[in-house]
Design an enzyme around this catalytic site. Sequence first.
Site, PDB file in Angstrom:
ATOM      1  N   CYS A   2       0.950  -1.059   0.051  1.00 10.79           N
ATOM      2  CA  CYS A   2       0.039  -0.108   0.044  1.00 10.79           C
ATOM      3  C   CYS A   2       0.752   1.360   0.016  1.00 10.79           C
ATOM      4  O   CYS A   2       2.006   1.192   0.446  1.00 10.79           O
ATOM      5  CB  CYS A   2      -1.005   0.278   1.302  1.00 10.79           C
ATOM      6  SG  CYS A   2      -1.938  -1.440   1.582  1.00 10.79           S
ATOM      7  N   ARG A  27       1.886   1.535  -5.986  1.00  6.13           N
ATOM      8  CA  ARG A  27       2.112   0.343  -5.068  1.00  6.13           C
ATOM      9  C   ARG A  27       0.832  -0.630  -4.673  1.00  6.13           C
ATOM     10  O   ARG A  27       1.013  -1.222  -3.674  1.00  6.13           O
ATOM     11  CB  ARG A  27       2.479   1.245  -3.686  1.00  6.13           C
ATOM     12  CG  ARG A  27       3.886   1.958  -3.826  1.00  6.13           C
ATOM     13  CD  ARG A  27       3.878   2.749  -2.461  1.00  6.13           C
ATOM     14  NE  ARG A  27       4.438   1.687  -1.357  1.00  6.13           N
ATOM     15  CZ  ARG A  27       5.474   1.491  -0.836  1.00  6.13           C
ATOM     16  NH1 ARG A  27       6.746   1.586  -1.570  1.00  6.13           N
ATOM     17  NH2 ARG A  27       5.473   0.602   0.211  1.00  6.13           N
ATOM     18  N   TRP A  75      -3.342  -1.966  -1.481  1.00  2.83           N
ATOM     19  CA  TRP A  75      -3.493  -3.493  -2.285  1.00  2.83           C
ATOM     20  C   TRP A  75      -3.950  -4.299  -0.980  1.00  2.83           C
ATOM     21  O   TRP A  75      -3.510  -4.541   0.116  1.00  2.83           O
ATOM     22  CB  TRP A  75      -1.900  -3.692  -2.562  1.00  2.83           C
ATOM     23  CG  TRP A  75      -1.736  -4.987  -3.163  1.00  2.83           C
ATOM     24  CD1 TRP A  75      -1.699  -5.307  -4.427  1.00  2.83           C
ATOM     25  CD2 TRP A  75      -1.424  -6.306  -2.742  1.00  2.83           C
ATOM     26  NE1 TRP A  75      -1.600  -6.566  -4.695  1.00  2.83           N
ATOM     27  CE2 TRP A  75      -1.304  -7.309  -3.671  1.00  2.83           C
ATOM     28  CE3 TRP A  75      -1.172  -6.934  -1.089  1.00  2.83           C
ATOM     29  CZ2 TRP A  75      -1.269  -8.674  -3.542  1.00  2.83           C
ATOM     30  CZ3 TRP A  75      -1.146  -8.258  -1.024  1.00  2.83           C
ATOM     31  CH2 TRP A  75      -1.009  -9.101  -2.287  1.00  2.83           C
ATOM     32  N   ASN A 101      -0.081   0.063   6.202  1.00  2.00           N
ATOM     33  CA  ASN A 101       0.463  -0.865   5.235  1.00  2.00           C
ATOM     34  C   ASN A 101       1.282  -2.283   5.875  1.00  2.00           C
ATOM     35  O   ASN A 101       2.341  -1.757   6.489  1.00  2.00           O
ATOM     36  CB  ASN A 101       1.664  -0.080   4.278  1.00  2.00           C
ATOM     37  CG  ASN A 101       2.344  -1.079   3.533  1.00  2.00           C
ATOM     38  OD1 ASN A 101       1.722  -2.154   3.023  1.00  2.00           O
ATOM     39  ND2 ASN A 101       3.565  -0.377   3.114  1.00  2.00           N
ATOM     40  N   GLY A 102       0.821  -3.204   5.415  1.00  3.55           N
ATOM     41  CA  GLY A 102       1.384  -4.358   6.027  1.00  3.55           C
ATOM     42  C   GLY A 102       0.111  -5.142   6.942  1.00  3.55           C
ATOM     43  O   GLY A 102      -0.948  -5.050   6.641  1.00  3.55           O
ATOM     44  N   GLU A 487      12.141 -15.014 -17.135  1.00  2.00           N
ATOM     45  CA  GLU A 487      12.095 -13.565 -16.985  1.00  2.00           C
ATOM     46  C   GLU A 487      11.101 -13.182 -18.258  1.00  2.00           C
ATOM     47  O   GLU A 487       9.969 -12.451 -18.051  1.00  2.00           O
ATOM     48  CB  GLU A 487      13.274 -12.681 -17.257  1.00  2.00           C
ATOM     49  CG  GLU A 487      13.026 -11.218 -17.184  1.00  2.00           C
ATOM     50  CD  GLU A 487      12.355 -10.449 -16.133  1.00  2.00           C
ATOM     51  OE1 GLU A 487      11.974 -11.258 -14.945  1.00  2.00           O
ATOM     52  OE2 GLU A 487      11.796  -9.527 -16.096  1.00  2.00           O
ATOM     53  N   LYS A 491       7.232 -11.828 -17.421  1.00  2.00           N
ATOM     54  CA  LYS A 491       6.808 -10.621 -17.895  1.00  2.00           C
ATOM     55  C   LYS A 491       5.473 -10.727 -18.789  1.00  2.00           C
ATOM     56  O   LYS A 491       4.651  -9.913 -18.566  1.00  2.00           O
ATOM     57  CB  LYS A 491       7.797  -9.967 -18.962  1.00  2.00           C
ATOM     58  CG  LYS A 491       9.120  -9.322 -18.559  1.00  2.00           C
ATOM     59  CD  LYS A 491       8.872  -7.901 -17.600  1.00  2.00           C
ATOM     60  CE  LYS A 491       8.536  -8.066 -16.374  1.00  2.00           C
ATOM     61  NZ  LYS A 491       9.692  -8.044 -15.234  1.00  2.00           N
ATOM     62  N   GLU A 494       2.586 -11.484 -16.203  1.00  2.27           N
ATOM     63  CA  GLU A 494       2.195 -10.205 -15.204  1.00  2.27           C
ATOM     64  C   GLU A 494       1.400  -9.174 -16.339  1.00  2.27           C
ATOM     65  O   GLU A 494       0.514  -8.728 -15.649  1.00  2.27           O
ATOM     66  CB  GLU A 494       3.536  -9.525 -14.942  1.00  2.27           C
ATOM     67  CG  GLU A 494       4.595  -9.784 -13.683  1.00  2.27           C
ATOM     68  CD  GLU A 494       5.301  -9.013 -13.520  1.00  2.27           C
ATOM     69  OE1 GLU A 494       5.497  -8.564 -12.346  1.00  2.27           O
ATOM     70  OE2 GLU A 494       6.223  -8.533 -14.254  1.00  2.27           O
ATOM     71  N   HIS A 510      11.294 -33.527 -19.930  1.00  7.82           N
ATOM     72  CA  HIS A 510      11.044 -34.582 -18.829  1.00  7.82           C
ATOM     73  C   HIS A 510       9.770 -33.881 -18.166  1.00  7.82           C
ATOM     74  O   HIS A 510       9.154 -34.132 -17.090  1.00  7.82           O
ATOM     75  CB  HIS A 510      12.276 -33.870 -17.644  1.00  7.82           C
ATOM     76  CG  HIS A 510      13.422 -34.290 -18.183  1.00  7.82           C
ATOM     77  ND1 HIS A 510      14.016 -35.605 -17.823  1.00  7.82           N
ATOM     78  CD2 HIS A 510      14.400 -33.716 -18.857  1.00  7.82           C
ATOM     79  CE1 HIS A 510      15.221 -35.654 -18.316  1.00  7.82           C
ATOM     80  NE2 HIS A 510      15.726 -34.472 -18.886  1.00  7.82           N
ATOM     81  N   LYS A 609       3.634  -2.898  -7.012  1.00  3.98           N
ATOM     82  CA  LYS A 609       5.293  -2.641  -7.397  1.00  3.98           C
ATOM     83  C   LYS A 609       6.114  -3.248  -6.427  1.00  3.98           C
ATOM     84  O   LYS A 609       7.030  -3.819  -6.482  1.00  3.98           O
ATOM     85  CB  LYS A 609       5.434  -1.198  -7.796  1.00  3.98           C
ATOM     86  CG  LYS A 609       6.716  -0.667  -8.109  1.00  3.98           C
ATOM     87  CD  LYS A 609       7.196  -1.384  -9.355  1.00  3.98           C
ATOM     88  CE  LYS A 609       8.502  -0.969  -9.891  1.00  3.98           C
ATOM     89  NZ  LYS A 609       8.922  -1.829 -10.897  1.00  3.98           N
TER      90      LYS A 609
END
Length: 614
Positions: A2, A27, A75, A101-102, A487, A491, A494, A510, A609
Amino acid sequence: MCGIIGYTGERSAGPLIMEALRRLEYRGYDSTGLALFDHGSSFFVARAAGKIDQLASRVEGRLPAAAAGIGHTRWATHGAATDANAHPHLDPSGRVAIVHNGIVENYEELRTALLARGRHFASDTDTEVLAHLIADALEAGRDLPAAVRDAVARTTGAYALVAIDRDEPGRLVAVRVGNAGGIVVGRGEREHFVASDLAALLPHTREVAFLEPGELADVRAAAASFCTLAGEPLDRPFEAQTLDPIAAVRGRYKHFMLKEIWEQPDGLLDAVRGRYLLAPAHVALEGFPFDAERVRQFTRVVLIGMGTSWHAAMVGRHYIERLARIPAEVDNAAEFGYRRAILDEHTLVISVSQSGETVDLLAAMEVARRAGCAQLTVCNTPGAQTTRVADGTIYMRMGPEIAVASTKCFTGAMVALHAIALHLGRARGTLDPAEAEAQVAGALHLPAAVGEALLLAPAIEQLAKRYAAYENFLFLGRGLSFPLALEGALKLKEVSYLHAEGYAAGEMKHGPIALIDERMPTVALAPSDELRDKMRSNIQQLKARRGRVVAIVSAGDASLSALADDMLTLPDTDQLLVPFVAAVVMQLLAYYVALERGCDVDQPRNLAKTVTVE
Ligand code: M6R
C-alpha cells in the site's frame, strides 16, 4: 504494497495528498482514500474502491481547506476491495484516523476482544483494530505518540502506519514495525511530510529521514522528532536525496513500462560510466565495502532476490562463477530462510532488489546477518532498507522505475552484478586480463547494443499481433538464457494475464513437452553460444510435435530460419552479455502482447510494485 502519504503545514493538504496518491498508485490500486482535518468537529473522509480517478470524481469540488491530512492507496490483504475496506480507518468515535501498510497478525484476537466489549467494526480489515486501540489509549490520557506505541505493543506482525488525532490535527505520528513497509519523513519550509516511499515526496522536498524498523516519527509542521517504540529519543538527521523528480513522469510514452524499456540505453550508460575502465581493464566500484584481503577470504557467494530480481541474480551467478571463479548459488529469497543454509563470515550474500523494501528479501538478509555473513546489496532506490542493512550498496543507477513490471532494473541489476563479478575476480587474481578487457569493452558497448535491440520494436509489435490470441506460451533457454526464459514468461503473465512457463530447455523432455501442440507456441532463446546446437535439437523436437516456435538468435545466424516459424535477431554482443539484448526482446514482446489484448500494462490486476507483506 500500500501507498501512504501524510502532510502537515501551511499548504492545502487535500490537493497535495491527491497528487501524491497518483504517484503512489503503483504500490496498490484496489482502493484509495484520504482524511483531512477541516477545522470542523470531525475529519473530512473520502474513500473509493478502484483507482485514484474514482476517488477524484468523488471529491471533486468538495475538498475542504485543511492544513493536515493522510491518504492511502491500497493493495488488499484483509477484506475485499470495497469502499468500506478502503483506508483511512477511524475509531467509532471518529477521533483517530489511520492509514496502514502491512499486516496485524493477531487482529482476529484483538477484534474478538473489542467486539466482546460492544465495539462495532465498519470494515473487514485488520487495520481497523489499530484505530480502536489508539483511540482507547488517547481516551486514557496518553498523547498521540504514546497511544500509538501502546497500540503497537498489543499487536504482532510487520507494518507501517500513520495516525492523526482530531483533537490535535497538525500532528502526524508514523511508525515502522518490523520490515514490512518503509516510512520516509520529508522536511520542507514550515511543513513536513510522511510517505511510504520517496516518489511521493520528490516534488516537494529532497530533505528526508527514513524510519528503521521499531521506530516512530512525531511530525508537526515546524519539526519532526524520532524515538524508538520503547519511547527512547533518537537523533535522526535529515539527508538530501538527489533523485530526479522529472524522471518519474510518463512524458510522451503511452505507458511507464514502455518508457522504462526505452530508457535502458541511457540507464546503462549511467551504470557503466566511471565504473568500467580500460588500460588496465578494471571496474571501480564505489560503495564496495571489502578490501582485497577480505575478498580473498570469501569461500562462497549466495545471491538472493524475488521475481525479476531473482532472475537477474541467476544471471549474476553465472558472472561470479565465470569471472571471479567463486562457488556461487542463487536462492529465491522467500525460500532462503527455510532451508537452514550453511552460512558463515566467509560467505558473501548479495541481495538484489529494485525497491530495496521487499519483505521476503529483508527477512533473508536478516538470516544472513545473524549468521555473520558479509553482505552486499544491488539496489535502485536511494536510502532503501536493504542499503541500510547490507555492508555496502552497488546502486543500479537506472532512475525511478514506476511500472509494476520491472524492466530497466532487470538490466540494471545484471550490469551491477557483472561489475561485481569483475571486481571480485580482479581482487582475487582469478580474472584473466584478456577476459577482463573483453568484458569491460563489452559492458561499455552495452548502451549501444541495447539501443540496437530496441530497433526490433516494430518487428516485435507485428509479431505480437500474430501471437496475442494464444492463451499459453512456453519460454525455453539454456545456460545464461535460462533466467531469460523465466523472465520472458514472468513478464508475459504479469502484463497480459496469459499462461506462460519458463523452463531450462534441457528440462523440456522431462514433462513440459506433453503440453506442446499447435496451440502452444514456444519462445526459444537460441543465441550463438556453445549451447546453440542443443537448442536447435530442442526446436526440432518442438516442430515434430506441431509446436509454433519463435526463435531468438544471434546476428549472422540464419541456421534456424527454415525451422522456426518466426525469428528475431539480436544485435552483436559478447556472449556473456547476450542477456541484456535478449531482455529487451522479452520485455517488448510482453508489452506489445498486453497492448494487443487491451490489458492495463502499468497497473496489472492483483499486483503491486513493491511487495511488503509475506
Ligand atoms: O523491488 P524488488 O526488485 O525486490 O521486487 C522483486 C519482485 O517483486 C519484482 O521483481 C516483481 O517480480 C516484478 N513485478 C517483476 O516485474
